[in-house]
Scaffold this active site. Structure first.
Site, PDB file in Angstrom:
ATOM      1  N   LYS A  10     -56.206   4.260  26.109  1.00  0.00           N
ATOM      2  CA  LYS A  10     -55.617   4.447  27.439  1.00  0.00           C
ATOM      3  C   LYS A  10     -54.190   4.978  27.288  1.00  0.00           C
ATOM      4  O   LYS A  10     -53.543   4.813  26.244  1.00  0.00           O
ATOM      5  CB  LYS A  10     -55.609   3.133  28.243  1.00  0.00           C
ATOM      6  CG  LYS A  10     -54.748   1.997  27.671  1.00  0.00           C
ATOM      7  CD  LYS A  10     -53.275   2.053  28.039  1.00  0.00           C
ATOM      8  CE  LYS A  10     -52.455   0.998  27.313  1.00  0.00           C
ATOM      9  NZ  LYS A  10     -51.017   1.274  27.286  1.00  0.00           N
ATOM     10  N   GLY A  97     -49.388   1.836  21.333  1.00  0.00           N
ATOM     11  CA  GLY A  97     -49.251   1.845  22.785  1.00  0.00           C
ATOM     12  C   GLY A  97     -50.444   2.479  23.486  1.00  0.00           C
ATOM     13  O   GLY A  97     -50.370   2.853  24.650  1.00  0.00           O
ATOM     14  N   GLY A 101     -56.704  -1.861  19.924  1.00  0.00           N
ATOM     15  CA  GLY A 101     -57.277  -3.184  19.630  1.00  0.00           C
ATOM     16  C   GLY A 101     -57.938  -3.802  20.853  1.00  0.00           C
ATOM     17  O   GLY A 101     -59.030  -4.377  20.771  1.00  0.00           O
ATOM     18  N   ASP A 135     -54.395  -6.321  28.201  1.00  0.00           N
ATOM     19  CA  ASP A 135     -54.958  -4.971  28.392  1.00  0.00           C
ATOM     20  C   ASP A 135     -56.485  -4.958  28.422  1.00  0.00           C
ATOM     21  O   ASP A 135     -57.098  -3.962  28.813  1.00  0.00           O
ATOM     22  CB  ASP A 135     -54.493  -4.025  27.273  1.00  0.00           C
ATOM     23  CG  ASP A 135     -53.111  -3.436  27.530  1.00  0.00           C
ATOM     24  OD1 ASP A 135     -52.661  -3.481  28.693  1.00  0.00           O
ATOM     25  OD2 ASP A 135     -52.483  -2.952  26.578  1.00  0.00           O
TER      26      ASP A 135
END
Length: 282
Positions: A10, A97, A101, A135
């Site tokens: 992303k 960033g 993961g 996230d």
């Protein structure tokens, strides 16, 4: 039976930090976008336990790995007696960033849900994922999304038109924890105008979106690593409509009008100081 899942990276089209919370986390407001750069996750049933394999020597193969933790949590929650073998073909740069993961962990949850026929919907998967990381709920959902809280409160936005992206990852190590620890909320003078960005996204105006992107974490990361600012300027010099650091960095992306301008910039910006990718939004 084996399940294969693409774990997509992303980028943050804008990111604001509004307050530090009592639990040590920060409240954020961010617009996130899935891109086609991805890891490939294969999940297979074995007799017992969790086996993790990866083509990268940088990742741990035990419960320090988010993908392993995701499998562990899923098996515990649904009382799964057999085991799983997870193979990660890593393409997303680590600690860059880009949520590599988190995306791997999300893919494990999605894959195991299919593999064991658990029939969970996205909302249920998200509620499991948020236990593991801020996230992960977004990585389960994907697309063009506005995220609030610590990143777990998601509102779907109109999908932006397919857009070509060049990503540059300088060879510096940035700790997300360090970035947030050094963020001074009183010294942020330019914040993203989220309402303006929502309006631009509704119109599908990529050029205007690129010009109005803001990431307040740049105030910390760019101060220590000037190379990030250098990359932003180079991307714009070579045709990017706009460029921004993604997340806490160090990766920087540029938005391009079309494939040929993205590929041309890729050729001009190539060097040994950073890793480089041409991808597109999905």
């Amino acid at each position: 039976m084996m399940i294969s899942i693409k774990a997509r990276a992303k980028i943050n089209l804008s990111l604001d930090v509004t307050a530090k919370r009592l639990d040590g986390y920060h409240n954020i407001k961010t617009i996130m976008q899935t891109i086609d750069l991805h890891d490939k996750i294969d999940i297979d049933v074995i007799n017992k336990g969790i086996e993790l394999e990866c083509n990268s020597m940088e990742l741990p193969l035990d419960n320090k790995n988010l993908a392993y933790k995701a499998a562990e949590l899923f098996m515990s929650k649904y009382d799964i007696k057999s085991g799983v073998r997870i193979k990660i073909d890593k393409n997303i740069p680590i600690a860059a960033g880009l949520a590599g993961g988190s995306s791997d962990a999300a893919a494990v949850l999605i894959g195991m849900n299919k593999l064991f026929n658990c029939g969970m919907d996205v909302t249920t998967l998200i509620s499991i994922g948020k236990v593991l990381g801020a996230d992960i709920p977004y990585c389960i959902k994907g697309g063009t999304v506005f995220a609030e809280g610590i990143g777990e409160i998601l509102s779907e936005l109109k999908a932006i038109p397919m857009t070509y992206i060049v990503i540059v990852v300088p060879k510096v190590a940035v700790s997300t924890k360090w970035v947030y620890q050094n963020l001074n909320l009183n010294k942020i003078y330019k914040r993203p105008d989220m309402n303006l960005l929502f309006s631009i996204i509704n119109e599908g105006n990529i050029a205007l979106l690129a010009q109005n992107m803001v990431n307040v974490l740049e105030t910390v990361t760019m101060e220590k690593f000037d190379i990030i600012n250098t990359i932003k300027q180079k991307l714009k010099e070579f045709g990017a409509l706009g460029s921004l650091m993604s997340g806490s960095g160090p990766s920087v992306f540029g938005i391009f009008r079309d494939k040929s301008s993205a590929l041309e910039a890729y050729q001009k910006i190539k060097c040994n100081d950073w890793d480089l990718f041409v991808t597109e939004t999905t």
